[in-house]
Design a protein around this motif. Structure first.
Motif, mmCIF file in Angstrom:
data_model
loop_
_atom_site.group_PDB
_atom_site.id
_atom_site.type_symbol
_atom_site.label_atom_id
_atom_site.label_comp_id
_atom_site.label_asym_id
_atom_site.label_seq_id
_atom_site.Cartn_x
_atom_site.Cartn_y
_atom_site.Cartn_z
ATOM 1 N N ILE A 94 -49.778 -33.153 -7.137
ATOM 2 C CA ILE A 94 -50.778 -34.167 -6.748
ATOM 3 C C ILE A 94 -52.092 -33.906 -7.498
ATOM 4 O O ILE A 94 -52.701 -34.808 -8.068
ATOM 5 N N GLY A 95 -52.518 -32.648 -7.532
ATOM 6 C CA GLY A 95 -53.771 -32.285 -8.201
ATOM 7 C C GLY A 95 -53.731 -32.634 -9.682
ATOM 8 O O GLY A 95 -54.640 -33.276 -10.216
ATOM 9 N N ILE A 96 -52.639 -32.248 -10.358
ATOM 10 C CA ILE A 96 -52.518 -32.508 -11.800
ATOM 11 C C ILE A 96 -52.505 -34.016 -12.068
ATOM 12 O O ILE A 96 -53.181 -34.514 -12.966
ATOM 13 N N THR A 97 -51.740 -34.755 -11.252
ATOM 14 C CA THR A 97 -51.623 -36.202 -11.473
ATOM 15 C C THR A 97 -52.990 -36.878 -11.354
ATOM 16 O O THR A 97 -53.381 -37.657 -12.226
ATOM 17 N N LEU A 98 -53.727 -36.570 -10.285
ATOM 18 C CA LEU A 98 -55.033 -37.211 -10.117
ATOM 19 C C LEU A 98 -55.989 -36.822 -11.254
ATOM 20 O O LEU A 98 -56.754 -37.642 -11.745
ATOM 21 N N ALA A 99 -55.901 -35.557 -11.700
ATOM 22 C CA ALA A 99 -56.792 -35.126 -12.785
ATOM 23 C C ALA A 99 -56.446 -35.848 -14.086
ATOM 24 O O ALA A 99 -57.329 -36.162 -14.885
ATOM 25 N N PHE A 318 -62.142 -28.802 -23.223
ATOM 26 C CA PHE A 318 -61.951 -28.123 -24.501
ATOM 27 C C PHE A 318 -61.107 -28.951 -25.474
ATOM 28 O O PHE A 318 -60.698 -28.479 -26.531
ATOM 29 N N GLY A 319 -60.801 -30.182 -25.087
ATOM 30 C CA GLY A 319 -60.051 -31.081 -25.972
ATOM 31 C C GLY A 319 -58.627 -30.627 -26.261
ATOM 32 O O GLY A 319 -58.093 -30.844 -27.337
ATOM 33 N N VAL A 320 -58.004 -29.967 -25.293
ATOM 34 C CA VAL A 320 -56.614 -29.527 -25.492
ATOM 35 C C VAL A 320 -55.678 -30.490 -24.770
ATOM 36 O O VAL A 320 -55.893 -30.826 -23.606
ATOM 37 N N GLU A 321 -54.657 -30.927 -25.468
ATOM 38 C CA GLU A 321 -53.676 -31.837 -24.857
ATOM 39 C C GLU A 321 -52.497 -30.989 -24.380
ATOM 40 O O GLU A 321 -51.817 -30.358 -25.183
ATOM 41 N N LEU A 322 -52.265 -30.932 -23.067
ATOM 42 C CA LEU A 322 -51.149 -30.106 -22.574
ATOM 43 C C LEU A 322 -49.837 -30.894 -22.662
ATOM 44 O O LEU A 322 -49.795 -32.075 -22.334
ATOM 45 N N THR A 323 -48.770 -30.207 -23.110
ATOM 46 C CA THR A 323 -47.466 -30.873 -23.178
ATOM 47 C C THR A 323 -46.794 -30.812 -21.804
ATOM 48 O O THR A 323 -47.243 -30.054 -20.928
ATOM 49 N N LEU A 324 -45.717 -31.568 -21.651
ATOM 50 C CA LEU A 324 -45.013 -31.548 -20.358
ATOM 51 C C LEU A 324 -44.507 -30.154 -19.976
ATOM 52 O O LEU A 324 -44.725 -29.719 -18.830
ATOM 53 N N PRO A 325 -43.823 -29.445 -20.907
ATOM 54 C CA PRO A 325 -43.387 -28.088 -20.538
ATOM 55 C C PRO A 325 -44.564 -27.199 -20.151
ATOM 56 O O PRO A 325 -44.451 -26.365 -19.243
ATOM 57 N N ALA A 328 -45.389 -27.927 -16.641
ATOM 58 C CA ALA A 328 -44.416 -27.294 -15.745
ATOM 59 C C ALA A 328 -44.789 -25.824 -15.555
ATOM 60 O O ALA A 328 -44.705 -25.266 -14.456
ATOM 61 N N MET A 329 -45.253 -25.219 -16.657
ATOM 62 C CA MET A 329 -45.689 -23.817 -16.608
ATOM 63 C C MET A 329 -46.883 -23.686 -15.660
ATOM 64 O O MET A 329 -46.981 -22.717 -14.899
ATOM 65 N N VAL A 330 -47.795 -24.674 -15.715
ATOM 66 C CA VAL A 330 -48.970 -24.648 -14.825
ATOM 67 C C VAL A 330 -48.509 -24.688 -13.368
ATOM 68 O O VAL A 330 -48.979 -23.924 -12.522
ATOM 69 N N LEU A 356 -54.678 -20.285 -16.343
ATOM 70 C CA LEU A 356 -55.214 -20.695 -17.644
ATOM 71 C C LEU A 356 -54.570 -19.891 -18.768
ATOM 72 O O LEU A 356 -54.175 -20.439 -19.798
ATOM 73 N N GLU A 357 -54.432 -18.587 -18.548
ATOM 74 C CA GLU A 357 -53.852 -17.738 -19.589
ATOM 75 C C GLU A 357 -52.411 -18.124 -19.885
ATOM 76 O O GLU A 357 -51.954 -18.057 -21.020
ATOM 77 N N SER A 358 -51.689 -18.585 -18.866
ATOM 78 C CA SER A 358 -50.269 -18.896 -19.063
ATOM 79 C C SER A 358 -50.070 -20.030 -20.064
ATOM 80 O O SER A 358 -49.023 -20.155 -20.664
ATOM 81 N N VAL A 359 -51.078 -20.913 -20.208
ATOM 82 C CA VAL A 359 -50.929 -21.989 -21.188
ATOM 83 C C VAL A 359 -51.969 -21.880 -22.303
ATOM 84 O O VAL A 359 -52.252 -22.841 -23.009
ATOM 85 N N GLY A 360 -52.533 -20.686 -22.443
ATOM 86 C CA GLY A 360 -53.430 -20.425 -23.562
ATOM 87 C C GLY A 360 -54.773 -21.138 -23.501
ATOM 88 O O GLY A 360 -55.407 -21.362 -24.527
#
Ligand code: ASP
Length: 418
Positions: A94-99, A318-325, A328-330, A356-360
């Motif tokens: 829910i948090g990720i979707t709203l963000a 920081f202008g980073v585009e997170l991928t779907l995988p 999932a890691m988040v 944060l570290e888990s996805v760099g």
């Protein structure tokens, strides 16, 4: 006047006094804070904290001893863990979707150079797991290591239930000690209105408004996600799984919600949360005293929501585009991080570094949200504590469906059941 109303009035008064002092006279605020607000808050907090370790120890031992049958204990344990994990994962999603929809990180210009945040290294998972077994239970109690205390109490409870008659008087002693702790909780709650006033006046008075303004959208997204999770997911679970009326449940739970809000600590909320579950909501003592202390320690949906939103927010800044995988890691690491978060103010922010570290992503991003975290911490702790109550209600209902009956000793006062 009943206690919940008194606490609510104290909360509003505290906020008003805090805001007025913050705007008109910061110097006067500092004086009043150090001589009045903070001491009032600290007295109340320490009175509650004083009860947490003995309460958790006695109540889990007695709870497990009363569940007795290892099969039943396994079943209740499995249900509890599954409920905790699924609701936490839903919370992060829910948090990720709203963000992603509201893009709080693109709402303004955030200065990212010069940010610094010292992340404390999270211990490796294996160490945390091995660390659950306390080599010295007294030391665990002295340092308030909740998972270790829970582990020891589980063992004692199992031992008591296996030995039955042989240790009947020890069990009786534990039951009475537990009863005594619950009584002390009621007593301490009498000063809750004063404590709440002090804690809120202190928190509101020390927050500068300018810091809040820039971060408004981030805060709104976290609050919206918390509201969706609270009303839709918990409301749905209370209605459909626990077969109760959510409004009545929440109304009964107001004193615990206000303590969560003013202390920002799930463990400080635990004593009053258990009291309400057992005395007002008819949750059997054996279930309440197993599910709620465990939940206060490892089940933190509100924290998980903040970690989900904050990760996306920092990625956007920081202008980073997170991928779907990566997302999932988040979800995965935020579930683990919220389990590892200590039930004390601000702990969720420290564990955010792990996510944060888990996805760099740069952990310095945490410096952006520190300023507004206090207010969000107050709100997410309400969700954290309500999640534990919801689980206790669900387990109670599903055990009843299994035809399990609870004896009088186990049910505090069913007459006032909602
Ligand atoms: N304050 C939270 C709690 O005790 C933990 C956190 O998110 O910082 O539940």
């Amino acid at each position: 006047m009943n206690l919940a109303v008194q606490i609510l009035i104290a909360l509003v008064l505290g906020a008003i006094v805090g805001i007025i002092l913050n705007i008109t006279s910061p110097a006067l605020f500092e004086k009043l804070d150090s001589f009045l607000f903070s001491p009032l808050g600290t007295i109340f907090l320490n009175l509650i904290k004083m009860l947490i370790v003995p309460l958790v120890f006695f109540s889990i031992s007695v709870g497990v001893a009363n569940i007795g049958d290892p099969k039943k204990l396994g079943r209740i344990g499995a249900k509890t863990m599954i409920f905790f994990l699924i609701t936490t994962a839903i919370a992060i999603i829910i948090g990720i979707t709203l963000a992603l929809i509201f893009k709080p990180g693109e709402a303004g210009t955030f200065k990212t150079d010069g940010l610094s945040y010292e992340a404390t290294k999270a211990p490796p998972a294996s160490e945390t797991l091995l660390g659950i077994i306390p080599a010295n239970p007294i030391e665990a109690m002295a340092s308030g290591a909740m998972l270790q205390i829970i582990f020891f109490a589980l063992f004692i409870g199992l031992g008591l239930s296996f030995l039955g008659e042989k240790t009947a008087s020890v069990q009786r002693f534990f039951e009475q000690a537990n009863e005594l702790m619950m009584f002390l909780v009621t007593l301490v709650m009498k000063v809750a209105p004063f404590g709440t006033f002090g804690l809120i006046a202190s928190a509101v008075g020390s927050q500068g408004w300018s810091a809040l303004k820039a971060m408004l959208l981030y805060m709104v997204v976290v609050l919206a996600a918390l509201a969706v999770h609270f009303f839709v997911i918990y409301g749905g679970a209370i209605k459909l799984l626990a077969k109760r009326n959510p409004l009545q449940v929440w109304k009964a739970y107001i004193p615990a919600l206000t303590v969560a809000f003013s202390t920002s600590s799930s463990s400080a909320t635990l004593p009053v949360g258990m009291e309400i579950a057992q005395k007002k909501l008819g949750v059997p003592k054996s279930i309440s005293s197993f599910v709620q202390p465990l939940g206060a320690t490892i089940n933190m949906d509100g924290t998980a929501i903040m970690q989900g939103v904050a990760t996306i927010f920092i990625a956007q800044v920081f202008g980073v585009e997170l991928t779907l995988p990566q997302m999932a890691m988040v979800v995965l690491t935020a579930v683990l991080a919220s389990i590892g978060t200590a039930a004390v103010p601000g702990a969720g922010l420290i564990m955010l570094a792990m996510v944060l570290e888990s996805v760099g992503l740069p952990v310095e991003g945490i410096a952006l949200i520190i300023g507004v975290d206090r207010l969000l911490d107050m709100t997410r702790t309400m969700a954290n504590s309500t999640g534990d109550l919801t689980c206790a209600l669900y387990v109670t209902e599903s055990e009843k469906n299994k035809g399990v009956t609870f004896n009088d000793k186990d049910v505090a006062d069913s007459s006032s059941q909602v």
